[in-house]
Design a protein around this motif. Structure first.
Motif, PDB file in Angstrom:
ATOM      1  N   HIS A 116     -12.958  -6.507  -5.300  1.00 29.38           N
ATOM      2  CA  HIS A 116     -13.071  -5.249  -5.586  1.00 29.38           C
ATOM      3  C   HIS A 116     -12.445  -5.297  -6.675  1.00 29.38           C
ATOM      4  O   HIS A 116     -12.367  -5.321  -7.856  1.00 29.38           O
ATOM      5  N   SER A 117     -11.082  -4.026  -7.259  1.00 29.99           N
ATOM      6  CA  SER A 117     -10.076  -3.985  -8.506  1.00 29.99           C
ATOM      7  C   SER A 117      -9.672  -5.378  -8.766  1.00 29.99           C
ATOM      8  O   SER A 117      -9.303  -5.066  -9.956  1.00 29.99           O
ATOM      9  N   GLU A 168     -13.745   3.933  -2.985  1.00 31.14           N
ATOM     10  CA  GLU A 168     -14.132   4.301  -4.687  1.00 31.14           C
ATOM     11  C   GLU A 168     -15.906   4.053  -4.844  1.00 31.14           C
ATOM     12  O   GLU A 168     -15.842   3.092  -3.992  1.00 31.14           O
ATOM     13  N   TYR A 170     -17.231   2.915  -7.568  1.00 34.11           N
ATOM     14  CA  TYR A 170     -17.119   2.428  -9.390  1.00 34.11           C
ATOM     15  C   TYR A 170     -18.487   2.112 -10.157  1.00 34.11           C
ATOM     16  O   TYR A 170     -20.018   2.279  -8.645  1.00 34.11           O
ATOM     17  N   HIS A 214     -11.411  -1.614  -1.199  1.00 36.39           N
ATOM     18  CA  HIS A 214     -10.650   0.244  -1.404  1.00 36.39           C
ATOM     19  C   HIS A 214      -9.454   0.102  -0.693  1.00 36.39           C
ATOM     20  O   HIS A 214      -9.694   0.124   0.412  1.00 36.39           O
ATOM     21  N   GLU A 215      -8.279  -0.252  -1.269  1.00 38.61           N
ATOM     22  CA  GLU A 215      -6.683  -0.363  -0.191  1.00 38.61           C
ATOM     23  C   GLU A 215      -7.671   0.378   1.511  1.00 38.61           C
ATOM     24  O   GLU A 215      -6.478   0.556   2.295  1.00 38.61           O
TER      25      GLU A 215
HETATM   26 ZN    ZN Z   1      -9.715   0.263  -5.320  1.00 40.60          ZN
END
Ligand code: ZN
Length: 260
Positions: A116-117, A168, A170, A214-215
């Motif tokens: 992810h991030s 989320e 992307y 996403h958390e």
């Molecule tokens: Zn995220």
């Protein structure tokens, strides 16, 4: 019991920033012991699901940002076959010395699964050599992940596509070098698409990037996501050869003609 010695377990280290879970009650409610413990559970579950007489397939440990050396001293990295990395808001706090250590281990042959991030983590950007930028939106889009390479080991056991009801977003363009292999492409409710599962080789190591996670969503509890993580670690396991970064001066194998 087999007469053959049991294969050594695959040594997995799950690294997590572990800050959101300690400051945001909504995240703590989803991951009370941290994202790293939830992800580590994928491998503990796999061990538990194996036959009672089977040797464990995985040896799992976790490491987090606020531990000394971020939990990744040389002894831990040397004893890691595949490292999983989740980071978000504190990439810059990861010491360059530790990033260099992880980078060297990937080139030697350690596998790396980037979540992810962590697309903007120092280690992923160093390995890719590109911006790793993307578009994003936190608006509860549904994510549909299409398996675009069903024969790939990371897609083993998955359906043609699977969905995460809220994530989320992307979106492309994703600033990565052309993947060696692409496994998943995501579609989002808002209409964007994204290369959400991609593979590269760097030196002796295999690198897999996986987008979801996403958390504020329970993504790492999802059975298909957990299947991807299991597959990705198996795919990224070292080939059994440790590559050296040395450039040794070397003697010839055959006699050389004497220079005139
Ligand atoms: Zn995220």
């Amino acid at each position: 019991m087999s007469e053959n010695a049991s294969p050594a377990p695959l040594r997995v280290t799950v690294w997590n920033e572990f800050r959101h879970e300690r400051k945001n009650p909504a995240v703590a409610a989803i991951y009370p012991n941290g994202i790293h413990e939830c992800v580590a559970g994928v491998f503990r579950d796999a061990n538990a699901a194996a036959g009672a007489g089977d040797a464990p397939e995985f040896a799992v440990r976790t490491a987090t940002l606020d531990e000394p050396e971020h939990g990744l001293p040389p002894a831990v990295l040397d004893a890691t076959d595949v490292l999983i990395w989740w980071g978000h808001e504190h990439h810059r706090e990861v010491a360059d010395e530790v990033v260099a250590r992880v980078h060297a281990r990937v080139l030697e042959g350690m596998g790396l699964v980037v979540l992810h991030s962590a697309h903007l983590s120092k280690i992923f950007k160093a390995l890719m050599g590109t911006s790793c930028s993307l578009k994003w939106r936190e608006a509860n889009d549904k994510e549909r992940l299409w398996v675009v390479n069903p024969a790939h080991a990371v897609a083993a056991g998955l359906p043609e596509y699977f969905e995460l009801p809220a994530e989320e977003m992307y979106g492309e363009p994703f600033g990565i070098p052309e993947p060696d292999e692409l496994v998943f492409v995501s579609w989002f409710t808002g209409g964007e698409v994204f290369r959400s599962g991609a593979c590269w080789r760097r030196g002796g190591g295999r690198v897999f990037y996986f987008r979801p996670g996403h958390e504020t969503y329970p993504t790492y509890h999802d059975a298909n996501v957990r299947r991807v993580l299991l597959n990705a670690v198996r795919w990224a396991r070292p080939a059994g050869v440790k590559l050296s970064a040395r450039c040794p001066n070397t003697a010839p194998l055959e006699p050389l003609p004497v220079a005139a």
